[in-house]
Design an enzyme around this catalytic site. Structure first.
Site, PDB file in Angstrom:
ATOM      1  N   CYS A 191     -17.760  -7.362   1.379  1.00 44.28           N
ATOM      2  CA  CYS A 191     -17.693  -9.071   1.982  1.00 44.28           C
ATOM      3  C   CYS A 191     -17.114  -9.569   0.413  1.00 44.28           C
ATOM      4  O   CYS A 191     -17.564  -8.983   0.047  1.00 44.28           O
ATOM      5  CB  CYS A 191     -19.012  -9.018   2.663  1.00 44.28           C
ATOM      6  SG  CYS A 191     -19.122 -10.786   3.240  1.00 44.28           S
ATOM      7  N   CYS A 248      -9.750  -3.944   3.021  1.00 45.34           N
ATOM      8  CA  CYS A 248      -9.789  -2.858   2.392  1.00 45.34           C
ATOM      9  C   CYS A 248      -8.118  -2.911   2.113  1.00 45.34           C
ATOM     10  O   CYS A 248      -7.172  -2.168   3.118  1.00 45.34           O
ATOM     11  CB  CYS A 248     -10.553  -1.818   2.683  1.00 45.34           C
ATOM     12  SG  CYS A 248     -12.263  -2.995   2.639  1.00 45.34           S
ATOM     13  N   CYS A 287     -15.744 -11.086   7.968  1.00 45.10           N
ATOM     14  CA  CYS A 287     -15.784 -12.135   6.814  1.00 45.10           C
ATOM     15  C   CYS A 287     -13.861 -12.297   6.128  1.00 45.10           C
ATOM     16  O   CYS A 287     -13.709 -13.170   5.349  1.00 45.10           O
ATOM     17  CB  CYS A 287     -16.702 -11.543   5.551  1.00 45.10           C
ATOM     18  SG  CYS A 287     -15.698 -10.442   4.570  1.00 45.10           S
TER      19      CYS A 287
END
Length: 137
Positions: free
Chosen positions: A11, A89, A85
């Site tokens: 997040c 990645c 959020c």
């Protein structure tokens, strides 16, 4: 490399949802799962309302600190879970990527954080059942 599954919760600020998810997974799965959490722009401290909400269920996250998301953390994880959020990645083949859409506890009181905490617990329980079910001794 460990034979137990590893999970990375991501997040942006690594101060609320990802910290609660990591704490739940550690609490519920014990040493059956390797747990990490991180964010692309870590906050200065874990959200006090998240700390309070987790303390209500007997889990102490007051000593946790937000951590920076690194490529190595992703490479070392089998499952990478973003917390709704907008954080992303790095993508590597063979990894499992999930996005859990959850309300943001930032700026919220503990009353608003409790349902988020409880939803995270349910999702973590489902994840454990998939990747690290308890085996009879």
């Amino acid at each position: 490399m460990s034979d137990k599954p590893s999970v990375l919760f991501v997040c942006v600020h690594n101060a609320g949802r990802s910290q609660m998810a990591a704490a739940w997974l550690t609490h519920l799965a014990g040493d059956r799962v390797e747990v990490r959490s991180a964010g692309s722009n870590p906050g200065d401290a874990v959200n006090p309302a998240a700390v309070e909400a987790m303390a209500e269920v007997g889990i102490d996250i007051s000593a946790e600190v937000p951590k920076i998301l690194t490529v190595d953390a992703v490479k070392e994880s089998d499952v990478c879970i973003t917390m709704g959020c907008g954080d992303t990645c790095p993508v590597f083949p063979g990894k499992r990527y999930l996005d859990w859409t959850l309300d943001d506890p930032a700026g919220q009181g503990v009353e608003a954080v409790r349902p988020i905490r409880d939803e995270i617990k349910q999702r973590v329980e489902g994840l454990i059942a998939e990747i690290a079910p308890e085996t009879a001794a």
